[in-house]
Write an enzyme that holds these catalytic residues in place. Structure first.
Site, PDB file in Angstrom:
ATOM      1  N   ASN A 120      28.608 -10.465 -34.620  1.00 27.30           N
ATOM      2  CA  ASN A 120      27.175 -10.804 -34.759  1.00 27.30           C
ATOM      3  C   ASN A 120      26.517  -9.486 -35.112  1.00 27.30           C
ATOM      4  O   ASN A 120      26.330  -8.626 -34.240  1.00 27.30           O
ATOM      5  CB  ASN A 120      26.570 -11.244 -33.418  1.00 27.30           C
ATOM      6  CG  ASN A 120      26.918 -12.659 -33.007  1.00 27.30           C
ATOM      7  OD1 ASN A 120      26.119 -13.577 -33.117  1.00 27.30           O
ATOM      8  ND2 ASN A 120      28.122 -12.823 -32.492  1.00 27.30           N
ATOM      9  N   CYS A 172      33.663  -7.538 -32.855  1.00 29.62           N
ATOM     10  CA  CYS A 172      32.489  -6.944 -33.505  1.00 29.62           C
ATOM     11  C   CYS A 172      32.505  -5.424 -33.574  1.00 29.62           C
ATOM     12  O   CYS A 172      33.198  -4.842 -34.385  1.00 29.62           O
ATOM     13  CB  CYS A 172      31.212  -7.473 -32.857  1.00 29.62           C
ATOM     14  SG  CYS A 172      29.774  -7.112 -33.897  1.00 29.62           S
ATOM     15  N   LYS A 178      35.953  -7.228 -24.888  1.00 29.19           N
ATOM     16  CA  LYS A 178      35.413  -6.196 -25.785  1.00 29.19           C
ATOM     17  C   LYS A 178      35.345  -4.825 -25.106  1.00 29.19           C
ATOM     18  O   LYS A 178      34.707  -4.673 -24.058  1.00 29.19           O
ATOM     19  CB  LYS A 178      34.024  -6.630 -26.260  1.00 29.19           C
ATOM     20  CG  LYS A 178      33.397  -5.773 -27.340  1.00 29.19           C
ATOM     21  CD  LYS A 178      32.081  -6.441 -27.782  1.00 29.19           C
ATOM     22  CE  LYS A 178      31.401  -5.759 -28.937  1.00 29.19           C
ATOM     23  NZ  LYS A 178      30.170  -6.498 -29.324  1.00 29.19           N
ATOM     24  N   GLU A 220      32.259 -14.006 -32.764  1.00 25.73           N
ATOM     25  CA  GLU A 220      31.946 -13.479 -31.420  1.00 25.73           C
ATOM     26  C   GLU A 220      30.850 -14.374 -30.806  1.00 25.73           C
ATOM     27  O   GLU A 220      29.961 -14.851 -31.524  1.00 25.73           O
ATOM     28  CB  GLU A 220      31.396 -12.053 -31.590  1.00 25.73           C
ATOM     29  CG  GLU A 220      30.834 -11.425 -30.337  1.00 25.73           C
ATOM     30  CD  GLU A 220      30.026 -10.127 -30.627  1.00 25.73           C
ATOM     31  OE1 GLU A 220      29.323 -10.060 -31.661  1.00 25.73           O
ATOM     32  OE2 GLU A 220      30.112  -9.200 -29.816  1.00 25.73           O
ATOM     33  N   ASN A 241      32.389  -9.681 -22.640  1.00 31.43           N
ATOM     34  CA  ASN A 241      32.298 -10.276 -23.975  1.00 31.43           C
ATOM     35  C   ASN A 241      33.755 -10.496 -24.393  1.00 31.43           C
ATOM     36  O   ASN A 241      34.484  -9.548 -24.672  1.00 31.43           O
ATOM     37  CB  ASN A 241      31.568  -9.299 -24.905  1.00 31.43           C
ATOM     38  CG  ASN A 241      31.266  -9.905 -26.254  1.00 31.43           C
ATOM     39  OD1 ASN A 241      31.891 -10.886 -26.656  1.00 31.43           O
ATOM     40  ND2 ASN A 241      30.325  -9.302 -26.973  1.00 31.43           N
ATOM     41  N   GLU A 297      23.925  -5.452 -24.821  1.00 29.11           N
ATOM     42  CA  GLU A 297      25.322  -5.723 -24.426  1.00 29.11           C
ATOM     43  C   GLU A 297      25.753  -4.872 -23.236  1.00 29.11           C
ATOM     44  O   GLU A 297      26.547  -5.304 -22.411  1.00 29.11           O
ATOM     45  CB  GLU A 297      26.265  -5.492 -25.600  1.00 29.11           C
ATOM     46  CG  GLU A 297      26.215  -6.607 -26.611  1.00 29.11           C
ATOM     47  CD  GLU A 297      27.383  -6.562 -27.557  1.00 29.11           C
ATOM     48  OE1 GLU A 297      28.525  -6.699 -27.115  1.00 29.11           O
ATOM     49  OE2 GLU A 297      27.143  -6.374 -28.764  1.00 29.11           O
TER      50      GLU A 297
END
Ligand code: CDT
Length: 311
Positions: free
Chosen positions: A194, A169, A124, A47, A107, A143
């Site tokens: 991550n 993730c 994401k 990611e 993302n 995020e």
């Protein structure tokens, strides 16, 4: 005849905040070369693989973060990666921060075929963390500030004689992620991550971070009869420890191979995609055994609704 694909997880060590895209890409090209020498035809990068994990930094004005995002893909810095992979006939998954022409931020991960063509995109869905500065945390996980939830759903794509799906993730912790793709026939689900070794949102022992990393991917590989590849960005990145543990998981739920370091490291496995057939035809034969008449709350309700009355 079995369908064998030599799959790879191309784990990356830390990326310093001032490391250039060109430097990251040259590290990735090295991993592509190793993959080629092992006969690998598909590899998974982490990611946000082109930058440090920038959601750990707070910035009031989001536009001041624009340099962390890619405005087009491929671009000048990443083209050598696409070319090296196409020369080696290797398809890949790549995670990066996307800034669209309309100014939307995601993302994102892309699926690139063996000719260097982007054939799939995923944004994401399950964004973790928070949107405002949190003084209680030793480092931020913003995020929810820097990305909006993905708007493309969980797609799957026919690649290399198999059906592949992508996640990113935190998505790996949610069973819906895998089940939706498996209902579309996914045989290989790939994701990058991550994951700090410290849970900054609640008290939890650090060793559980690796346990839950593997537990979620292994259990969902088993419950959906599919291969899962999880690739970390690992090691100490700007003072923040990210777990490694990149792995290739077989449909039994067992880890076929796992990274041994916290650095750039390629792990590969000759995966027989046809071993998905047994679980998909028997215990997890969805058409035969799922009871959707009892599952409606899953899509009609987001949070918990307790039964009425008092104990
Ligand atoms: N990148 C990412 O999604 N990381 C999360 C950390 C959660 S802690 C806010 C993860 O699920 O690993």
């Amino acid at each position: 005849m079995s369908r064998i694909i030599i799959l790879g997880a191309a784990q990356m060590g830390p990326i310093a905040p001032d490391e250039s895209r060109e430097s990251c890409v040259s590290r990735m090209v090295d991993l592509i070369k190793q993959a080629s020498s092992r006969g690998c035809s598909f590899i998974v990068f982490p990611e946000l693989a082109l930058t440090t994990f920038f959601p750990r930094y707070y910035e009031e004005d989001i536009t001041k973060m624009d340099d962390w995002y890619e405005k087009e893909m491929p671009n000048k810095a990443t083209r050598p990666l696409f070319e090296a992979a196409a020369d080696a006939k290797i398809g890949f998954y790549l995670g990066y921060a996307e800034l669209t022409p309309e100014g939307r931020r995601f993302n994102t991960a892309i699926l690139v075929d063996q000719n260097g063509k982007i054939v799939g995109k995923y944004r994401k869905v399950h964004l973790p963390g928070h949107s405002e500065y949190d003084p209680k945390r030793p480092f931020q996980h913003l995020e929810k500030r820097y990305f909006e939830p993905g708007d493309l759903g969980f797609g799957v794509w026919r690649q290399q004689g198999s059906i592949m799906g992508m996640a990113i993730c935190n998505d790996r912790r949610w069973p819906e992620t895998y089940r939706v793709m498996s209902l579309k026939g996914a045989e290989i689900i790939v994701l990058g991550y991550n994951t700090p070794d410290l849970n900054t949102s609640g008290k939890e022992q650090n060793h559980l971070r690796m346990f839950h990393n593997h537990l979620t991917m292994q259990s969902n590989a088993y419950m959906n009869g599919c291969w899962v590849i999880g690739t970390a960005k690992a090691g100490i990145e700007d003072g923040c420890m990210l777990i490694g543990g990149s792995c290739i998981i077989q449909p039994s739920g067992e880890i076929a191979t796992q990274a041994a370091t916290l650095d750039d490291e390629l792990i590969t496995f000759a995966a027989d995609i046809d071993i998905c057939n047994m679980p998909k035809d028997t215990i997890f034969n969805f058409a035969k055994h799922r009871r959707i008449e009892h599952y409606s709350v899953i899509t009609e309700q987001t949070g918990v609704e307790l039964p009425k009355g008092l104990n």
